[in-house]
Design an enzyme around this catalytic site. Structure first.
Site, mmCIF file in Angstrom:
data_model
loop_
_atom_site.group_PDB
_atom_site.id
_atom_site.type_symbol
_atom_site.label_atom_id
_atom_site.label_comp_id
_atom_site.label_asym_id
_atom_site.label_seq_id
_atom_site.Cartn_x
_atom_site.Cartn_y
_atom_site.Cartn_z
ATOM 1 N N ASP A 223 0.880 -1.171 0.000
ATOM 2 C CA ASP A 223 0.000 0.000 0.000
ATOM 3 C C ASP A 223 0.918 1.220 0.000
ATOM 4 O OD1 ASP A 223 0.857 0.310 2.626
ATOM 5 O OD2 ASP A 223 -1.155 0.328 3.511
ATOM 6 N N CYS B 113 2.974 -3.347 4.021
ATOM 7 C CA CYS B 113 2.235 -2.131 4.401
ATOM 8 C C CYS B 113 3.046 -1.449 5.500
ATOM 9 C CB CYS B 113 0.799 -2.429 4.796
ATOM 10 S SG CYS B 113 0.558 -3.448 6.256
ATOM 11 N N THR C 283 2.846 -1.519 8.840
ATOM 12 C CA THR C 283 3.231 -2.439 9.920
ATOM 13 C C THR C 283 3.334 -3.895 9.461
ATOM 14 O OG1 THR C 283 0.911 -2.781 10.445
ATOM 15 C CG2 THR C 283 2.061 -1.031 11.666
ATOM 16 N N HIS D 278 8.406 -24.333 9.704
ATOM 17 C CA HIS D 278 7.306 -24.949 10.455
ATOM 18 C C HIS D 278 5.936 -24.710 9.833
ATOM 19 C CE1 HIS D 278 9.535 -25.388 14.592
ATOM 20 N NE2 HIS D 278 10.261 -25.799 13.565
ATOM 21 N N HIS E 9 5.257 -31.158 11.235
ATOM 22 C CA HIS E 9 4.658 -29.867 10.877
ATOM 23 C C HIS E 9 3.613 -29.998 9.758
ATOM 24 C CE1 HIS E 9 7.622 -28.158 13.471
ATOM 25 N NE2 HIS E 9 8.596 -28.713 12.759
HETATM 26 C C1 RB5 Z 1 -1.675 2.913 6.472
HETATM 27 O O1 RB5 Z 1 -1.686 4.141 7.117
HETATM 28 C C2 RB5 Z 1 -1.465 1.794 7.475
HETATM 29 O O2 RB5 Z 1 -2.562 1.702 8.341
HETATM 30 C C3 RB5 Z 1 -1.238 0.478 6.767
HETATM 31 O O3 RB5 Z 1 -0.154 0.599 5.920
HETATM 32 C C4 RB5 Z 1 -0.924 -0.707 7.636
HETATM 33 O O4 RB5 Z 1 0.101 -0.436 8.551
HETATM 34 C C5 RB5 Z 1 -2.079 -1.365 8.238
HETATM 35 O O5 RB5 Z 1 -1.965 -2.409 8.901
#
Ligand code: RB5
Length: 148
Positions: free
Chosen positions: A8, A65, A67, A98, A133
């Site tokens: 994203d 993304c 996180t 695993h 596994h």
């Molecule tokens: C975008 O702002 C952020 O929320 C997205 O990239 C991600 O971290 C969501 O889990």
């Protein structure tokens, strides 16, 4: 191995770097976008990559993304996808050995370039161990259509 990659707007900076890392390891990587920094919704790109992986047997995916959390949550809604969010080498090794993970999720706002390069190398050099596994992964696969 053929990979599909998606991100994203919060993961797009590092997407090209990750694509290059996989290509340098000898893999083919198809970029499913996005291709500019316009704000997008991560589930849309998780869906693109998961659908491509499920439609092309023997392929894997990479989702990035901010996180890595949203991408992994969205990807794991797909029956047959085992998406692993990795912030370190140990998780990357275990995800392959695993869990036979078929999607690597990364967080651009969490992991720096050096850590991500190390995660990619570890992911690439570890193989599914099977054995005890295999039955557990099979049980994950059967959970795909669980409803309560
Ligand atoms: C975008 O702002 C952020 O929320 C997205 O990239 C991600 O971290 C969501 O889990």
């Amino acid at each position: 191995m053929r990979y599909f990659i998606g991100a994203d707007h919060a993961g797009i900076e590092i997407k090209a770097f990750v694509k290059k890392l996989f290509e340098n390891l000898g893999h083919e990587v198809e970029d499913l976008g996005p291709f500019d920094k316009t704000r997008v919704d991560y589930p849309d790109f998780a869906a693109k990559v998961c659908e491509a992986v499920l439609e092309n047997e023997g392929t894997k995916g990479i989702l990035i993304c901010g996180t890595g959390l949203g991408m992994s949550m969205a990807a794991n809604k797909f029956d047959g996808i085992r998406a692993a969010l990795c912030h370190n080498d140990f998780s990357a090794a275990m995800a392959r050995e695993h869990n036979d993970a078929n999607i690597l999720c990364l967080g651009e706002r969490v992991s720096g370039y050096g850590v991500i390069e190390s995660i990619v190398n570890t992911w690439d050099s570890h193989k599914f161990q099977g054995g005890r596994h295999a039955g557990r992964v099979e049980k994950i696969n059967k959970l795909g259509s669980c409803r309560i």
